[in-house]
Design an enzyme around this catalytic site. Structure first.
Site, short mmCIF file in Angstrom:
data_model
loop_
_atom_site.label_atom_id
_atom_site.label_comp_id
_atom_site.label_asym_id
_atom_site.label_seq_id
_atom_site.Cartn_x
_atom_site.Cartn_y
_atom_site.Cartn_z
N ARG A 73 0.79 -1.41 0.16
CA ARG A 73 -0.08 -0.06 -0.10
C ARG A 73 0.74 1.35 -0.05
NH1 ARG A 73 2.29 2.11 3.86
NH2 ARG A 73 1.02 3.73 3.66
N GLY A 74 0.11 2.51 -0.22
CA GLY A 74 0.85 3.77 -0.30
C GLY A 74 1.17 3.88 -1.73
N ALA A 75 0.85 5.14 -2.20
CA ALA A 75 0.56 5.49 -3.65
C ALA A 75 1.69 5.04 -4.41
CB ALA A 75 0.29 6.85 -3.93
N ARG A 99 -7.85 0.16 -6.36
CA ARG A 99 -7.57 1.18 -5.53
C ARG A 99 -7.55 2.55 -6.25
NH1 ARG A 99 -4.09 1.24 -0.47
NH2 ARG A 99 -5.85 2.36 0.04
N GLN A 149 -2.09 2.79 10.02
CA GLN A 149 -0.73 2.80 9.23
C GLN A 149 0.24 3.62 9.83
OE1 GLN A 149 -3.95 3.63 7.61
NE2 GLN A 149 -3.72 2.97 5.78
N ASP A 177 -1.89 11.09 -2.23
CA ASP A 177 -2.19 9.95 -3.39
C ASP A 177 -2.71 10.55 -4.60
OD1 ASP A 177 -2.64 8.80 -0.41
OD2 ASP A 177 -2.76 6.99 -1.87
N LYS A 194 -4.69 10.30 2.83
CA LYS A 194 -5.38 9.40 3.65
C LYS A 194 -6.42 10.11 4.62
CE LYS A 194 -5.35 5.90 4.21
NZ LYS A 194 -6.16 5.26 3.52
O1 MRU Z 1 -4.32 3.55 2.20
P1 MRU Z 1 -2.93 3.70 2.07
O2 MRU Z 1 -2.24 2.94 3.38
O3 MRU Z 1 -2.37 3.04 0.82
O4 MRU Z 1 -2.75 5.12 2.07
C1 MRU Z 1 -1.30 5.87 2.07
C2 MRU Z 1 -1.46 7.13 2.07
O5 MRU Z 1 -2.57 7.82 2.33
C3 MRU Z 1 -0.16 7.91 2.01
O6 MRU Z 1 -0.11 8.94 2.72
C4 MRU Z 1 0.09 8.11 0.43
O7 MRU Z 1 -0.23 7.07 -0.09
C5 MRU Z 1 1.37 8.78 0.50
S1 MRU Z 1 2.39 7.53 0.40
C6 MRU Z 1 4.08 7.73 -0.15
#
Ligand code: MRU
Length: 344
Positions: A53-55, A91, A206, A247, A258
């Site tokens: 996970r994470g963009a 996603r 997270q 994201d 988030k």
């Molecule tokens: O739902 P997630 O855990 O994938 O969300 C992640 C976030 O919102 C992060 O802040 C975002 O992806 C930036 S990651 C470098």
């Protein structure tokens, strides 16, 4: 970055064995589980179940999933397109996923349409390139962002710089370094005294599970706070700056991140605390005018009702739940963006 003194990245390709390996983030902080993405379906599941996970990371994972797909069953352009559409739907908010899929499709489209035999090697090459590019962007974001932390440190006469962050925008969310956490790691490594207030980030936590884990493993001082504590800490002068990831950043500069980010931005604005958004090029979406036009991922009720899959829900049976995964921080609340090109 390091776990127990050993360097790790969140996802990597092992050439000798032709294996795609990644850290399963649903097992952290209790267990460091490395999984293999053998098939396209493995890739879809890893992204949908948030093992990755994470963009930026889900973009890289999607590129490798497409490679796994053609390696497994061969690929026509229409099959790659169909796989790409399925990946993007897992996603929908993080634009990095759509960006990586498009990069792969561009490669596939530029090939001879009747000879698909080159697809596996071409797609692998591109997936490795996308991973490399995200790695480099994160490192550069760190190098540009550290200047902001150093400026604050210079005014604090050696006292610790306190930074608040939300969710996990560290190396686990990218390939290495992170976005929001990259400047913090570099500041720590260069001897600037930093301390991070980590929002727990309900409902999936997270912050508590991943950000605390990776900061602590790397030796960066941090303190876990509940999501609603940040406003008070800002009023009390205990936050020097806020750095978050994103994201998707739309054409007008709105940052979709988030859920809970917007409230931190409002509190920061009210308390004159600088609020920075750190993100690579793959997060910028110039085709979407404003944050209001972005599809906000709706997630399941169980995330809100059950903490850590415990058997008892935290609310009475039959409770109605609404669980949007992201919110929109208007550009007017953002002090500056930290990207691989600089601070602007
Ligand atoms: O739902 P997630 O855990 O994938 O969300 C992640 C976030 O919102 C992060 O802040 C975002 O992806 C930036 S990651 C470098």
């Amino acid at each position: 970055m390091k776990i127990s003194g050993t360097s790790f990245t969140s996802i990597w390709y092992e050439e000798a064995t032709d294996r795609i390996l990644y850290i399963d983030q649903t097992r952290l902080p209790w267990e460091l589980a490395v999984r293999e993405m053998k098939t396209f379906e493995d890739g879809i599941r890893a992204i949908a179940d948030m093992e990755v996970r994470g963009a930026p990371l889900i973009g890289v994972a999607a590129a490798f999933a497409l490679y796994a797909g053609v390696r497994e069953k061969g690929g026509s352009l229409s099959r790659i397109t169909e796989m790409g559409t399925r990946l993007v739907a897992t996603r929908p908010t993080a634009v990095n996923l759509a960006y990586a899929v498009k990069e792969i499709l561009n490669i596939a489209e530029s090939e001879n349409p009747v000879d698909f035999s080159n697809y596996p090697s071409l797609l692998l090459k591109k997936a490795i390139e996308i991973r490399e590019s995200e790695y480099n962007c994160s490192r550069l974001i760190g190098e540009h962002g550290i200047k902001l932390i150093r400026e604050v440190a210079d005014h604090k006469d050696g006292r610790t710089v306190n930074i608040l962050t939300h969710c996990n925008a560290g190396w686990l969310a990218t390939v290495d370094y992170g976005t929001a956490l990259a400047p913090i790691y570099l500041a720590h490594d260069s001897g600037i005294p930093v301390h991070v207030w980590v929002d727990e980030t309900r409902p999936r936590n997270q912050g508590a599970k991943l950000t605390v884990y990776e900061l602590t493993q790397h030796g960066v001082p941090n303190t876990l706070i509940v999501d609603n504590a940040g406003g008070l800490l800002m009023q009390q002068g205990k936050v020097d700056l806020v750095i978050i990831g994103a994201d998707r950043i739309t054409a007008n500069g709105d940052a979709v991140n988030k859920i809970g980010t917007y409230l931190k931005a409002l509190a920061a604005f009210d308390n004159q605390v600088p609020f920075y958004v750190a993100a690579p090029a793959s997060t910028f979406d110039s085709t979407t005018a404003t944050g209001a036009a972005v599809v906000i991922e709706e997630r399941g009720d169980e995330e809100v009702l059950f903490i850590n899959n415990q058997l008892s829900p935290i609310a009475p049976a039959g409770t109605r739940v609404h669980n949007p995964g992201f919110d929109i921080t208007p550009s007017r609340l953002i002090t500056a963006y930290i990207t691989e090109s600089g601070v602007s």
